[in-house]
Structure formats: structure tokens, C-alpha cells
Design a protein around this motif. Structure first.
Motif, PDB file in Angstrom:
ATOM      1  N   LYS A  68      40.615  10.168  27.776  1.00 53.47           N
ATOM      2  CA  LYS A  68      41.773  11.511  27.947  1.00 53.47           C
ATOM      3  C   LYS A  68      41.257  12.729  27.493  1.00 53.47           C
ATOM      4  N   MET A 101      36.371  14.323  36.718  1.00 53.88           N
ATOM      5  CA  MET A 101      36.969  13.296  36.099  1.00 53.88           C
ATOM      6  C   MET A 101      38.381  12.132  37.845  1.00 53.88           C
ATOM      7  N   MET A 103      40.554   9.432  38.487  1.00 54.24           N
ATOM      8  CA  MET A 103      41.181   8.721  38.228  1.00 54.24           C
ATOM      9  C   MET A 103      41.704   7.866  39.279  1.00 54.24           C
ATOM     10  N   LYS A 106      45.198   8.152  40.363  1.00 54.75           N
ATOM     11  CA  LYS A 106      45.683   9.816  41.116  1.00 54.75           C
ATOM     12  C   LYS A 106      44.915  10.036  41.537  1.00 54.75           C
ATOM     13  N   GLN A 108      43.468  13.677  44.366  1.00 57.69           N
ATOM     14  CA  GLN A 108      43.471  14.953  43.890  1.00 57.69           C
ATOM     15  C   GLN A 108      42.684  15.843  45.411  1.00 57.69           C
TER      16      GLN A 108
END
Lengths: 331, 261, 263
Positions: A68, A101, A103, A106, A108
Motif C-alpha cells: 500500500k 493494484m 486486491m 476488495k 473494484q
């Protein structure tokens, strides 16, 4: 030519502490205590164009934090990070356009729309010219076999299909660096394999650098020649995977297929017995004289088959991390 | 029964603990509570500067009405909203099975699981406004207070039943999180005597969005102006919607279990 | 500032999403009917004659356009920011070469596009029933629309700024209700600001609240005219600038805080 420089990087988190129970809740309601938790301590390394680097370490070791910082989401507490000549946390548009990125935990893509819709939005956000866009969508669709899912709403896709779409969506702008945070988490074995193959292919084709963290050793084993082991916020190892194994695993594993039952005591004469079960046995032999031990065993014991292997990486790392108490490695 | 009481206490304890975590929320919501009642009183004041009465009610009588709305809003806020609005979430995330396998009636669980008794501001403000209004009207007698209590309970039952019924719809239409928030309409519409609306709206506010029973009847009881027809009507309506909502809930559970096996 | 193309793409996406949540839109609208309920009451009250210069027609126009104004400027951005911080949904937005504000704003615009086709007929039908059509409305329309757009900006920036609380506190949502109440009380949603006592009105003039809803509505129904309209726009611009600056300053701090907590 290194594109990522990390120089004495430290990152602390502010965590509010809660004591258990009702009384504890009341106390922390009146006076909230914050604790500074160091997540990354004095880490330095460099990564070159085209490299695939795996971050290894137990939960909360600081892998994701480092990722990050590199992608500009976190401000370093001290030290410096420079990526493609940018200071990540300034979050310049030009910088953000040249990284991506993904994840695993997560999402998107827009949940209610099709991946194709989200791709169009990404095209606009990242200013991708029409021709490049069409070409990349075409390529990615082929590589990831997305054709059947592009027109379905994301919420109807399986976890694996969704991850493939996430990957495609994240690569439409042709980033020079890919940060992959647990890209295969929750996927079944086939799908993990597919994602790995894709990432390796992509790296070969485009020369983009790939920095990934994963819980699955297989990901790292398959993709990364170089690994950074982060443990308790510190860089514990930086080098290629086989060197790590050589350094941290002084023993090799001698796998024996016995012709007839042999007592553990009789085998223990040659080397420590790791396990014995019916006609299968495993001994731990020091790297240096593994051949000699094997020869002696072949002479003295009725062996049907013998194999010399490295310690599984999981085990090497497991032992590496065990030495440190997990408590200090809180996120 | 004893086990249920014990469970309720445990649930309350757990929610209080969670709420203490979110301490700044307490401040924000208290401010909102005060502002909301302040809004209504100020609005009334501005209106009564222009007119002598609204729907035949005096300023003080409407003040009692505002206090009742605040009190009921309080109950919704600490009880029904946190508990019942989770039904939709449970259903959407498929977490409902976890409730169903517990050896306690599911309706009981969804009703009491998230009682947030931390913030009593709403209750204090509501009761104060009712008290001030009753005092100014001159209707503070133990009989009126008893009546007020009875009809407040009836109101809470009505609101609960409607809220439950609306949330239960989540089992059929999984994407309607906001349905139940329709309930909040009662706090605007209910701040006025039903008689202040045109006739067609009075019907709407009696039977569809029953603010007549929920806010008007208790206010009339508190100010000693309740007719027995309206009183009986409110009690009957409360019983009716409660049975209806429970029936709908059981139907939904039966459907859910047979569909998701 | 993102390209026009990026905004259009986001808008299209969010419009698509909102269309799927049609049922929810309708419910939001039901919840936004406060002005209509107030209209019913004021119309009954006005039967006894005009109140403070407002007759039945004026009340009908005021509250119908108030309804339109409320419905064109709702914002749930505090909710989005709160959720973004709590679940980390903000993180992917931060990775994009575009300020997250644009994501939030376009979500609102997409929803608005879905909402207007339902709202406008309601207003039209209301005006017809109340027999409150007038040619002057048409003349005031451009100023009304402009005023509403600025109102949207003020409202959105107020909420965004208050929403920054989410970065420091676990529960910013409570403040959403606070602002809502302030609007209802001070913004003309239930009582036209002109019907407040002079003293209250002059205090209100120092806050942004009457400039969000009451101002454009009064322009529309012709109760603010000439130079005062321009002055009103000026004050709207002033608030946009002040709040915008405040937000920009706070956002920078907020990102640092988000980072301190682990993004």
C-alpha cells in the motif's frame, strides 16, 4: 534498471485499544487509548523492470502495508519510497496511470453492471485511446477466456470469473507495475492455476513488474524467482527462492519406499527420522552428506525406492516464522 | 418466559457494548434528536403565529402531539430500526439460516437482537414535551396518564407490526432496503392533527399510514379528549395489524425454508 | 479535473445502476414527500384567507417546487464516505487517477436522471390540481434551474465536508440527520422562510440554509425578483467557494488519517 526504490521505510498504525467486557467498553468510551503499532520497520530494497517479486510472511507481517505504501495509499511514517521516479503518496495522476493494484479481497468492478460496462468506465478514467483499448480487451479476453462472462452482471459471476475480470479491468491501461495483493484468495485450485499462468504470461509479454503477496506458497513458487520475506515488519530475507530454501533449510528430505517393515530405531542410526508409516519413511539428512547417507542406507536397509527432495517451502517458512512471537506482528 | 427475558438482557448488554465503541455517534444522534423536536416546536410556533388553531387543535394540544411523535420516534430509533432493518441484510447475505437454526422463535430473535437502549435523550425530550403540553392544557390527571400509557403501547404495537411486515417483504423482493424507512413518514405526517388534512388524506392517514391511531389517539387521551370509538378503534387496529404481521412473518419463514433447502 | 469523457462514462454507469434500483428510487421519493404533506396542511389553513402574503395558489406553487428542489438535491454522500472508510471501499477509488469526489457525484447524478422523470409529472399534476399554472413560471425557469444547480453544489459540499468526520469518528452518519433537520427547520421545507419572524429571517440570511432550497423556489414563484436574484446567486457562489475550500483542506488531512489507520 531499478524502478522501485525503498529506503529505510517505516510505517506505524494508530490502533485504538479496546478492553474486553462491558466495563472495558465503558472505560474506553470515556477515555480512548490509542496505541502506535509499527507495521513496517526499516525496510529497504529495490525492484527492477520486469521482475516478479513475491512478498512472503505470516498474517500481519507487513506485506500488504508495504504494497500500500508503494501504491500510494499510505504515507510512510519515515523513510522513502520511490516508484517509477514518483513519490507514491503524492498520488499524481501520471503515477496512478502507470500502476495497478488488484486486491483479492476488495472488489473494484461495479456489482450490478457487466464487466464490459466497468471496462468502459476504466477506459475513460485512465484515458485509454480507443484503439489500445480494443486491442487490450481483445488480448485479455483471449488470455483469460472471458468471452462468455463479459455480458453478465458481475454479481452473477463465480468468484473465479470475477477475479479474472478484476485482473482484466486492472490491466486495461497497460500499467508498468502490477501490485497483486492475495490475487488467488478463495479460488479453487484450477482457477488459482489459471491466474498464475496468466500473470506469468502477462509479465513475459509486457515486461511489467509484478509484486505480489500471497498466502498460497504455490503462487509464489510458480511466479516469483525473487522473494522478500517480511516478518514482524522487518525484511528477513531478500533473494531467490532456492537460496532461501538452502539458507533456511539445512536438511534435505530422504524419502524411502521400504521393501519390508523396518523399525524406526534402525533408521535413526543414519539420520533423524521425520516420519515413518508402514513402508514409507522420511529422514532428514544434512545437505552436505546426503549422498553418503543415502548410499549407506541402500547398503544396509531393504529399500525399494529412494528419493532426495528439498523441504517443502511451507515448512521452511513455517519454521522461519515460528521463532518470532506473533504478538509483535499485529497489523 | 424467564429464558426470553434473560436473552433480552444479554442482547441489550451486547448492543450497549457495540454502541460504546461508536461514541461520537451518540453525540451526533443526540443533537439530531434535540434538533428534530426543536424543528417541530419552532414550526408550530411559526404556524400558530399565523393561525389560531390547526384542525381544531390549540397550540398546547399540538405540542402534546409533538411529544408523542418524539417518543415513538425514540422507540423506532433504538429498537425497531436497528433490529428490523437487519432482516433485509440477513436475507441478502443469506445469513438468515443462522437465525433459523437457533432454538428460539425467529421473530423473537429479529425483534430483540439489537435493542440499543444507550440513548435515552429521545425519551426524555418526548416525555418532557408531553408533560409540558399536558400541564398547559391542564389535563394532568392519573386517569389521563394511564390512558396515555395504554395508547402509547398500542401505537408501539402498530408501528412494530407495520415495520415488521414491510421488512418481511425482503424475503420476496430482496433488493428493497429502503422499504421500511417509509415508517419515518409517520413522524412528519403524524405531527399534525389528522383533522388538519383534506378529507381524502384523512382516510389515508387513518388506515394506510395510520398516524391517526399512532399519534392522534394517544394525544387525545393525554389531553382528555378521546372518544371511546377512536379508543376502541386504535386497540382493534393494533390487534389486527399485529396478528397480520406475525402471520406474514411465519408465511415468509415457511417459504424461505422450503426454497433454500 | 477529469476529462468530460470520464465523467460521461461514470454517469452512464451510475445511471445504469440506478435504473436497476428503481424500487428504491421510488421509496426515496416517498420519503421526500414532506413538502407535499406540508402543502396539504397549509392549503387547509389558507382556506381562511391568505397567510403572510401567501394565498392558496402561492402555497401550492411554493411547496410543489420545494418538493422538486428537495428531490433534485438529495445526497447520501455521508453514507458513502462512512461506508468507504469503514469497509475500505475508498481504497480502490484512491488508486484511480481521479478524485473520488467524481465517483460520488456521478452516482448522485445518475440517480437524479432516474428520479426526474417521476418527479416532474408529479409536480405538473400537482400544479394542475391546485390550478396553479402561470406563464410567469416559464419566465423564471432558467433562473430556477441555475439556482438549483448551485444549490446542489452547496448541499453536496456541505455533506462532503461533514462527511469528512467519517475519517476520524466511527459514526459520521448521525450528522446526516443533523443536517437534514437543519434543512427542514431553516431551509423552508415545512414553513416558507418568509413566514418566519423578521428577526429569525435576518439570522438565517447568514447561513447557507435558505440559499439551498428556499431561494431557488422563491425565484421560481416570483417572490424574489430583479437585482435580488443576482445577489442570491452571488451568495450561493460565496458559499460554494467557502465550503469547497474547507473541504479541500479537510480532504488532505482526511487522507493522512485514512493512511494512519491502514487504508
Amino acid at each position: 534498471m531499478p524502478i522501485i526504490h525503498v529506503d529505510h521505510l517505516c510505517k506505524d498504525y494508530q490502533v485504538h485499544q479496546k478492553e474486553p467486557g462491558l466495563a472495558g467498553s465503558l472505560r474506553s468510551f470515556v477515555r480512548r487509548k490509542y496505541q502506535i503499532v509499527p507495521a513496517v520497520k526499516d525496510v529497504s530494497f529495490e525492484i527492477a523492470q520486469g521482475e516478479i517479486v513475491g512478498f512472503l510472511g505470516p498474517n500481519g507481517a507487513g506485506k500488504t502495508t508495504t504494497l500500500k505504501v508503494l501504491s500510494g495509499l499510505l504515507y510512510p511514517t519515515s523513510g522513502r519510497a520511490s516508484v517509477l521516479g514518483f513519490t507514491p503518496h503524492e498520488r499524481k495522476a501520471e503515477f496512478l496511470k502507470s500502476i495497478t493494484m488488484v486486491m483479492g479481497q476488495k472488489q473494484q468492478l461495479a456489482w450490478d453492471m457487466t464487466p464490459g460496462d466497468s471496462f468502459l468506465v476504466n477506459q475513460a478514467i485512465y484515458d485509454v485511446p480507443d484503439q489500445d483499448f480494443r486491442q487490450r480487451v481483445g488480448e485479455l479476453t483471449d488470455m483469460l477466456e472471458l468471452q462468455p462472462v463479459l455480458k453478465k452482471p458481475v454479481r452473477k459471476l463465480s468468484l473465479g470469473e470475477r477475479m479474472k475480470c478484476e485482473l482484466a479491468g486492472a490491466l486495461l491501461h497497460g500499467p508498468k507495475i502490477l501490485f497483486l495483493d492475495e490475487p488467488t484468495i478463495g479460488l479453487d485450485v484450477n482457477m488459482q492455476q489459471a491466474v498464475r499462468t496468466f500473470v506469468a504470461d502477462y509479465n513475459r509479454r509486457t515486461g511489467a513488474a509484478v509484486i505480489l503477496t500471497s498466502h498460497y506458497m504455490a503462487d509464489v513458487e510458480a511466479l516469483a524467482e525473487r522473494v522478500l520475506v517480511i516478518d514482524g515488519g522487518r525484511l528477513a530475507f531478500d533473494g531467490n527462492l532456492s537460496a532461501l530454501v538452502a539458507e533456511r533449510a539445512p536438511n534435505k528430505v530422504l524419502k524411502l519406499q521400504l521393501a519390508q517393515p523396518v523399525s524406526p530405531e534402525r533408521l535413526a542410526v543414519f539420520a533423524p527420522v521425520r516420519m515413518i508409516e508402514g513402508l514409507t519413511a522420511e529422514l532428514l539428512a544434512p545437505r552436505g552428506n546426503v549422498a553418503e547417507i543415502a548410499a549407506r542406507i541402500l547398503n544396509d536397509v531393504p529399500v525399494a525406492d529412494i528419493a532426495i527432495e528439498d523441504m517443502p517451502i511451507e515448512e521452511v517458512l513455517g519454521r522461519l516464522f515460528q521463532r518470532k512471537p506473533m504478538a509483535e506482528a499485529a497489523k | 418466559m424467564k429464558r426470553h427475558l434473560k436473552l433480552i438482557l444479554l442482547f441489550i448488554r451486547a448492543t450497549v457494548q457495540i454502541q460504546l465503541e461508536y461514541r461520537s455517534g451518540v453525540f451526533g444522534r443526540t443533537l439530531a434528536n434535540i434538533l428534530s423536536t426543536g424543528t417541530s416546536v419552532m414550526l408550530l410556533w411559526a404556524m400558530f403565529r399565523q393561525v389560531p388553531s390547526i384542525g381544531g387543535w390549540s397550540f398546547d394540544q399540538v405540542l402534546v402531539l409533538v411529544g408523542i411523535v418524539t417518543t415513538i420516534e425514540f422507540v423506532v430509533e433504538i429498537w425497531f430500526y436497528p433490529s428490523l432493518s437487519k432482516i433485509t441484510t440477513y436475507v441478502q447475505r443469506g445469513e438468515f439460516d443462522v437465525l433459523l437454526i437457533k432454538p428460539v422463535a425467529s421473530q423473537f430473535l429479529v425483534t430483540f437482537r439489537h435493542l440499543q437502549v444507550m440513548e435515552l435523550t429521545g425519551l426524555v425530550i418526548g416525555l418532557t414535551v408531553i408533560g409540558v403540553g399536558m400541564h398547559r392544557v391542564g389535563s394532568v390527571t392519573s386517569f389521563n396518564i394511564l390512558l396515555l400509557a395504554i395508547f402509547l403501547v398500542a401505537s408501539v404495537v402498530i408501528i412494530y407490526s407495520l415495520y415488521l411486515a414491510l421488512s418481511t417483504l425482503a424475503f420476496w423482493f430482496t433488493r428493497i432496503e429502503e422499504v421500511a424507512s417509509m415508517i419515518w413518514l409517520h413522524s412528519t405526517a403524524g405531527s399534525f392533527p389528522v383533522a388538519a388534512y383534506p378529507p381524502w388524506a384523512r382516510l389515508l392517514f387513518t388506515f394506510v399510514l395510520p398516524v391517526a391511531f399512532v399519534t392522534n389517539v394517544p394525544a387525545q387521551a393525554a389531553t382528555g379528549r378521546l372518544s371511546w370509538e377512536w379508543g376502541l378503534g386504535a386497540l382493534a387496529f393494533a390487534t389486527f395489524v399485529f396478528c397480520g404481521a406475525t402471520w406474514l412473518w411465519n408465511l415468509a419463514i415457511r417459504n424461505y425454508s422450503s426454497a433454500s433447502s | 479535473m477529469p476529462s468530460f469523457r470520464a465523467i460521461r462514462a461514470l454517469l452512464a454507469l451510475n445511471y445504469g445502476i440506478s435504473l436497476q434500483y428503481r424500487a428504491q428510487s421510488v421509496l426515496w421519493m416517498i420519503n421526500g414527500t414532506v413538502p407535499l404533506i406540508m402543502m396539504l396542511i397549509w392549503l387547509q389553513l389558507a382556506k381562511g384567507g391568505p397567510i403572510g402574503g401567501y394565498d392558496a395558489t402561492t402555497f401550492a406553487q411554493y411547496f410543489l417546487f420545494m418538493f422538486l428542489a428537495r428531490q433534485s438535491t438529495p445526497t447520501w454522500v455521508i453514507y458513502l464516505m462512512d461506508r468507504g472508510v469503514k469497509n475500505g471501499e475508498l481504497t480502490p477509488y484512491l488508486l484511480r487517477p481521479m478524485h473520488p469526489v467524481w465517483h460520488y457525484a456521478s452516482e448522485h447524478w445518475g440517480e437524479l436522471l432516474c428520479r426526474l422523470p417521476i418527479i416532474l409529472p408529479i409536480v405538473a399534476v400537482g400544479l394542475t390540481i391546485a390550478d396553479a399554472w402561470s406563464w410567469s413560471l416559464l419566465a423564471h425557469l432558467p433562473a430556477f434551474v441555475l439556482g438549483l444547480m448551485m444549490a446542489w453544489l452547496i448541499n453536496f459540499t456541505v455533506h462532503m465536508t461533514v462527511g469528512l468526520i467519517a475519517f476520524w469518528s466511527d459514526n459520521a452518519l448521525g450528522y446526516d440527520t443533523v443536517i437534514y433537520q437543519l434543512y427542514i427547520m431553516l431551509g423552508g421545507v415545512v414553513v416558507p422562510v418568509e413566514l418566519f419572524p423578521e428577526a429569525v429571517q435576518s439570522i438565517l440570511a447568514w447561513t447557507p440554509f435558505p440559499y439551498v432550497l428556499d431561494f431557488p423556489v422563491r425565484v421560481m414563484i416570483g417572490r424574489i425578483e430583479g437585482f435580488d436574484v443576482l445577489a442570491g446567486f452571488g451568495i450561493q457562489l460565496f458559499w460554494i467557494a467557502v465550503l469547497g475550500a474547507l473541504f479541500t483542506w479537510g480532504w488532505r488531512k482526511a487522507l493522512r488519517q485514512y493512511s494512519a489507520a491502514g487504508a
